[in-house]
Design an enzyme around this catalytic site. Structure first.
Site, PDB file in Angstrom:
ATOM      1  N   ASN A   1      -3.663 -14.430  13.525  1.00 12.62           N
ATOM      2  CA  ASN A   1      -5.091 -14.612  13.265  1.00 12.62           C
ATOM      3  C   ASN A   1      -5.192 -15.475  12.027  1.00 12.62           C
ATOM      4  O   ASN A   1      -4.787 -15.049  10.950  1.00 12.62           O
ATOM      5  CB  ASN A   1      -5.789 -13.272  12.999  1.00 12.62           C
ATOM      6  CG  ASN A   1      -5.823 -12.379  14.221  1.00 12.62           C
ATOM      7  OD1 ASN A   1      -5.925 -12.846  15.344  1.00 12.62           O
ATOM      8  ND2 ASN A   1      -5.725 -11.071  14.005  1.00 12.62           N
TER       9      ASN A   1
ATOM     10  N   TYR B   1     -24.508 -13.133  27.153  1.00 14.02           N
ATOM     11  CA  TYR B   1     -24.156 -13.524  28.517  1.00 14.02           C
ATOM     12  C   TYR B   1     -22.648 -13.440  28.736  1.00 14.02           C
ATOM     13  O   TYR B   1     -22.197 -12.960  29.769  1.00 14.02           O
ATOM     14  CB  TYR B   1     -24.660 -14.943  28.828  1.00 14.02           C
ATOM     15  CG  TYR B   1     -24.528 -15.276  30.298  1.00 14.02           C
ATOM     16  CD1 TYR B   1     -25.441 -14.763  31.224  1.00 14.02           C
ATOM     17  CD2 TYR B   1     -23.490 -16.065  30.770  1.00 14.02           C
ATOM     18  CE1 TYR B   1     -25.316 -15.035  32.579  1.00 14.02           C
ATOM     19  CE2 TYR B   1     -23.360 -16.347  32.126  1.00 14.02           C
ATOM     20  CZ  TYR B   1     -24.273 -15.829  33.025  1.00 14.02           C
ATOM     21  OH  TYR B   1     -24.141 -16.094  34.364  1.00 14.02           O
TER      22      TYR B   1
ATOM     23  N   ALA C   1       0.817  -1.218   0.000  1.00 17.17           N
ATOM     24  CA  ALA C   1       0.000   0.000   0.000  1.00 17.17           C
ATOM     25  C   ALA C   1       0.853   1.270   0.000  1.00 17.17           C
ATOM     26  O   ALA C   1       0.496   2.269  -0.623  1.00 17.17           O
ATOM     27  CB  ALA C   1      -0.931  -0.010   1.207  1.00 17.17           C
TER      28      ALA C   1
ATOM     29  N   HIS D   1       0.869 -15.733   7.674  1.00 17.77           N
ATOM     30  CA  HIS D   1       1.625 -14.658   8.338  1.00 17.77           C
ATOM     31  C   HIS D   1       1.171 -14.486   9.775  1.00 17.77           C
ATOM     32  O   HIS D   1       0.101 -14.963  10.162  1.00 17.77           O
ATOM     33  CB  HIS D   1       1.434 -13.335   7.580  1.00 17.77           C
ATOM     34  CG  HIS D   1       0.065 -12.720   7.744  1.00 17.77           C
ATOM     35  ND1 HIS D   1      -1.064 -13.219   7.110  1.00 17.77           N
ATOM     36  CD2 HIS D   1      -0.362 -11.664   8.481  1.00 17.77           C
ATOM     37  CE1 HIS D   1      -2.119 -12.484   7.429  1.00 17.77           C
ATOM     38  NE2 HIS D   1      -1.728 -11.535   8.276  1.00 17.77           N
TER      39      HIS D   1
ATOM     40  N   HIS E   1      -1.120 -19.529  23.709  1.00 16.14           N
ATOM     41  CA  HIS E   1      -2.559 -19.794  23.769  1.00 16.14           C
ATOM     42  C   HIS E   1      -3.074 -19.978  22.350  1.00 16.14           C
ATOM     43  O   HIS E   1      -2.771 -19.164  21.470  1.00 16.14           O
ATOM     44  CB  HIS E   1      -3.314 -18.607  24.372  1.00 16.14           C
ATOM     45  CG  HIS E   1      -3.040 -18.378  25.817  1.00 16.14           C
ATOM     46  ND1 HIS E   1      -3.464 -19.219  26.808  1.00 16.14           N
ATOM     47  CD2 HIS E   1      -2.386 -17.368  26.459  1.00 16.14           C
ATOM     48  CE1 HIS E   1      -3.101 -18.754  27.988  1.00 16.14           C
ATOM     49  NE2 HIS E   1      -2.437 -17.637  27.805  1.00 16.14           N
TER      50      HIS E   1
HETATM   51  O1  G1P Z   1      -4.347  -6.221  11.561  1.00 15.69           O
HETATM   52  P1  G1P Z   1      -5.396  -6.869  10.700  1.00 15.69           P
HETATM   53  O2  G1P Z   1      -5.033  -8.280  10.320  1.00 15.69           O
HETATM   54  O3  G1P Z   1      -5.800  -6.033   9.520  1.00 15.69           O
HETATM   55  O4  G1P Z   1      -6.704  -6.979  11.623  1.00 15.69           O
HETATM   56  C1  G1P Z   1      -7.079  -8.049  12.428  1.00 15.69           C
HETATM   57  O5  G1P Z   1      -6.246  -8.184  13.584  1.00 15.69           O
HETATM   58  C2  G1P Z   1      -6.246  -7.070  14.491  1.00 15.69           C
HETATM   59  C3  G1P Z   1      -5.408  -7.442  15.695  1.00 15.69           C
HETATM   60  O6  G1P Z   1      -5.945  -8.522  16.420  1.00 15.69           O
HETATM   61  C4  G1P Z   1      -7.664  -6.673  14.886  1.00 15.69           C
HETATM   62  O7  G1P Z   1      -7.611  -5.461  15.604  1.00 15.69           O
HETATM   63  C5  G1P Z   1      -8.581  -6.503  13.675  1.00 15.69           C
HETATM   64  O8  G1P Z   1      -9.894  -6.254  14.104  1.00 15.69           O
HETATM   65  C6  G1P Z   1      -8.513  -7.763  12.830  1.00 15.69           C
HETATM   66  O9  G1P Z   1      -9.328  -7.646  11.688  1.00 15.69           O
HETATM   67  O1  G1P Z   2     -28.855 -19.178  23.941  1.00 18.72           O
HETATM   68  P1  G1P Z   2     -28.717 -19.091  22.449  1.00 18.72           P
HETATM   69  O2  G1P Z   2     -29.445 -17.936  21.848  1.00 18.72           O
HETATM   70  O3  G1P Z   2     -29.021 -20.395  21.748  1.00 18.72           O
HETATM   71  O4  G1P Z   2     -27.157 -18.849  22.199  1.00 18.72           O
HETATM   72  C1  G1P Z   2     -26.527 -17.616  22.069  1.00 18.72           C
HETATM   73  O5  G1P Z   2     -26.452 -16.894  23.304  1.00 18.72           O
HETATM   74  C2  G1P Z   2     -25.732 -17.530  24.355  1.00 18.72           C
HETATM   75  C3  G1P Z   2     -25.642 -16.583  25.527  1.00 18.72           C
HETATM   76  O6  G1P Z   2     -24.935 -15.387  25.237  1.00 18.72           O
HETATM   77  C4  G1P Z   2     -24.317 -17.950  23.892  1.00 18.72           C
HETATM   78  O7  G1P Z   2     -23.725 -18.752  24.894  1.00 18.72           O
HETATM   79  C5  G1P Z   2     -24.367 -18.733  22.581  1.00 18.72           C
HETATM   80  O8  G1P Z   2     -23.046 -18.976  22.132  1.00 18.72           O
HETATM   81  C6  G1P Z   2     -25.149 -17.916  21.539  1.00 18.72           C
HETATM   82  O9  G1P Z   2     -25.213 -18.606  20.323  1.00 18.72           O
END
Ligand code: G1P
Ligand code: G1P
Lengths: 345, 345
Positions: free
Chosen positions: A153, A319, A61, A166, A301
């Site tokens: 990611n 939740y 870019a 990457h 992780h």
């Molecule tokens: O930097 P990227 O690959 O464009 O972006 C990705 O990773 C970042 C770092 O976790 C996040 O903030 C962005 O929301 C995600 O789309």
């Molecule tokens: O209870 P639902 O609508 O089936 O499920 C949704 O809400 C829940 C509570 O935030 C989450 O744990 C689930 O991952 C989401 O799919």
């Protein structure tokens, strides 16, 4: 009271690295799902794409041209979230409107010249090169910055916007929330028990063998007892190691090996290039290099979003955002662990 | 040092309700996006669908038949994450393998008999009915349980699996992580400054008028100074109110009004039924009803995922999961706030 069975009964589990609790509900996977279905990852990624800014020889870019790199390639992120010279907001602020300077660097690191490979598909020697570059970056950037966050990611579902293999490296002049919390937790445990939290944990898991997914003489990959994501993984050395650059040559090679095995299991689970966000946590650097950090243990992780299949993920929403993390099956339920463990390698 | 401009320069902002910092990076929205694109919400939702378990008169998974309800309708979740009678894991555990009993109830609450409406499309009197039912539930379930979490996941992108307008109520025998943290933060502030954190905050924002999106004599909706999601919103009464059931009749009507106005702005922003997760935080209940909870102020959090358009969301992934929440524009940047503020109502 009926007899408690962790595979049957709802309960809370404690995450000692974050000093918080996870709600574990068995059998919520059985509920009907008419919700969002993800697109499976692209099958046909061209090895070289003239429009992809991460490929060798292409123009990015900002007008810079990538070299014809043959292994890894590191460059400064063209849209950095952190820059070395951001000015200071200044002191004397209302307690409810507090800001602080944020300085740092953001780098992108290509793993390989080809767009159509991923870590598990790369040769072991090529993965070793990635690890060696991580070591170099932590060593180099860690001289100045207290925290060097290496993270990958992988997959569009994890916000990755470029299929070329990457990772990113964001270093900051501050200890971010997560490592700051983990530092406090590990320090407290060490002060109380006289040994590093994650060393004791690895020892326990290696004995129990209930949640171990891959192991070798130097490394252990385990679905942590406190996992929030269905196939979450903690990867850590068996020896007491503070940072990536403290690994021996053998441990780096062993790491390449166990990463390939773990990620191949992931890919095989739903027969799809498995998405995740992963990253390394090690003892803080910069000014912290002079401190005693014996409470720390290096670890990675892995947070994969998938729940039921290649296209149905776990949503951490209402939740989870407002109250507490919740999982719909126990880490030990056969649907979770065993399928990964016995997955063809 | 150059002069600090919060709209131009990267910085950290403090979230006093969570005692943590957010990395605010201006202008990261400019980076090219070749990543995941969401499906826009279904346009044609039938008013009544004979297969939808939330519609009046239909049979649910457990064989129960819904009444021909004409306003709101509450029933027990057929796949509850919490149940009243889960046995206790027992004490005497290794510090790295700790679990606790989790007991509670999970309810589903339909807002309206029709599947093709949402809160902003409902009549004000109908929204008042929803609020009155919330009040009733907090009052009723709050007698026993220390925490009653009311939350709405709206839109498939927020994990909602049924387009029928509804929310959920999960009550627990424990204070979940998020309210526990918020309780500690509000208490500390109160002890130090002698007034509720969020009352002082509302006063400041009402004066500054920099981040206020909708207001009325009783209520204030503001993009908080520490917002992490691009269009995050904090909705709170101007008067000191501990819980939903402490609202006066006028305040409930005012709430229906401001909710309709806020949610209409959301829908108009990208001309799409705006997805979000929202939920209420008020002073804890059950055994806490007898305690002094003057440090608490009732409020609702709205967490919408969209970033650039109706189909491109913000991904909280690698860096956010492993290090710290990060946003790609400041809450005050015109792209964020003004577009919402001036949005046709
Ligand atoms: O930097 P990227 O690959 O464009 O972006 C990705 O990773 C970042 C770092 O976790 C996040 O903030 C962005 O929301 C995600 O789309
Ligand atoms: O209870 P639902 O609508 O089936 O499920 C949704 O809400 C829940 C509570 O935030 C989450 O744990 C689930 O991952 C989401 O799919």
């Amino acid at each position: 009271d009926a007899r408690f069975d962790p595979k049957e009964h709802q309960h809370l589990r404690y995450n000692p690295l974050r000093d918080s609790w996870i709600l574990v509900s068995a059998h919520r996977m059985k509920r009907p799902w008419a919700g969002q279905v993800e697109k499976p990852p692209e099958e046909q990624i061209p090895r070289y794409d003239p429009r992809n800014p991460l490929c060798p020889g292409n123009t990015r870019a900002n007008g810079e041209v990538n070299p014809d790199y043959e292994s890894t390639f590191v460059f400064d992120n063209d849209f950095p979230a952190l820059q070395p010279d951001a000015p200071d907001p200044g002191a004397d602020q209302h307690p409810l409107f507090q800001s602080k300077a944020a300085r740092g660097v953001c780098k992108v690191m290509c793993f390989h010249p080809w767009s159509d490979v991923t870590l598990p598909l790369m040769k072991k020697e090529e993965v070793v090169k990635v690890i060696e570059k991580w070591v170099e970056l932590v060593e180099e950037i860690g001289i100045t910055y207290p925290w060097v966050q290496i993270f990958e990611n992988k997959g569009a579902v994890m916000g990755c916007s470029n299929p070329h293999p990457h990772c990113q490296v964001w270093a900051s002049n501050f200890l971010p929330n997560e490592p700051a919390l983990s530092d406090r937790c590990q320090r407290k445990y060490y002060e109380k028990h006289g040994e590093p939290l994650l060393l004791e944990y690895a020892k326990q898991e290696a004995e129990k063998k209930e949640r171990v997914v891959v192991e070798s003489s130097d490394w252990l990959a385990v679905v942590p007892y406190w996992a929030t994501w269905p196939y979450q993984m903690l990867l850590l050395p068996r020896r007491h190691v503070l940072r990536l650059n403290d690994l021996t040559t053998e441990e780096r090679e062993g790491l390449a090996d166990i990463m390939k095995r773990l990620l191949t299991k992931y890919d095989n689970l739903f027969e799809v290039s498995f998405p995740y966000s992963m990253g390394w946590h090690g003892a803080p650097t910069g000014p912290h290099l002079k401190e005693n950090n014996s409470h720390w243990q290096l670890h990675a992780h892995y947070y994969p979003p998938l729940l039921r299949s290649a296209t149905v993920k776990k949503f951490m929403v209402g939740y989870e955002m407002l109250a507490q993390e919740q999982r719909d099956l126990t880490p030990e339920q056969p649907e979770a662990l065993a399928s990964l463990f016995y997955c063809y390698l």
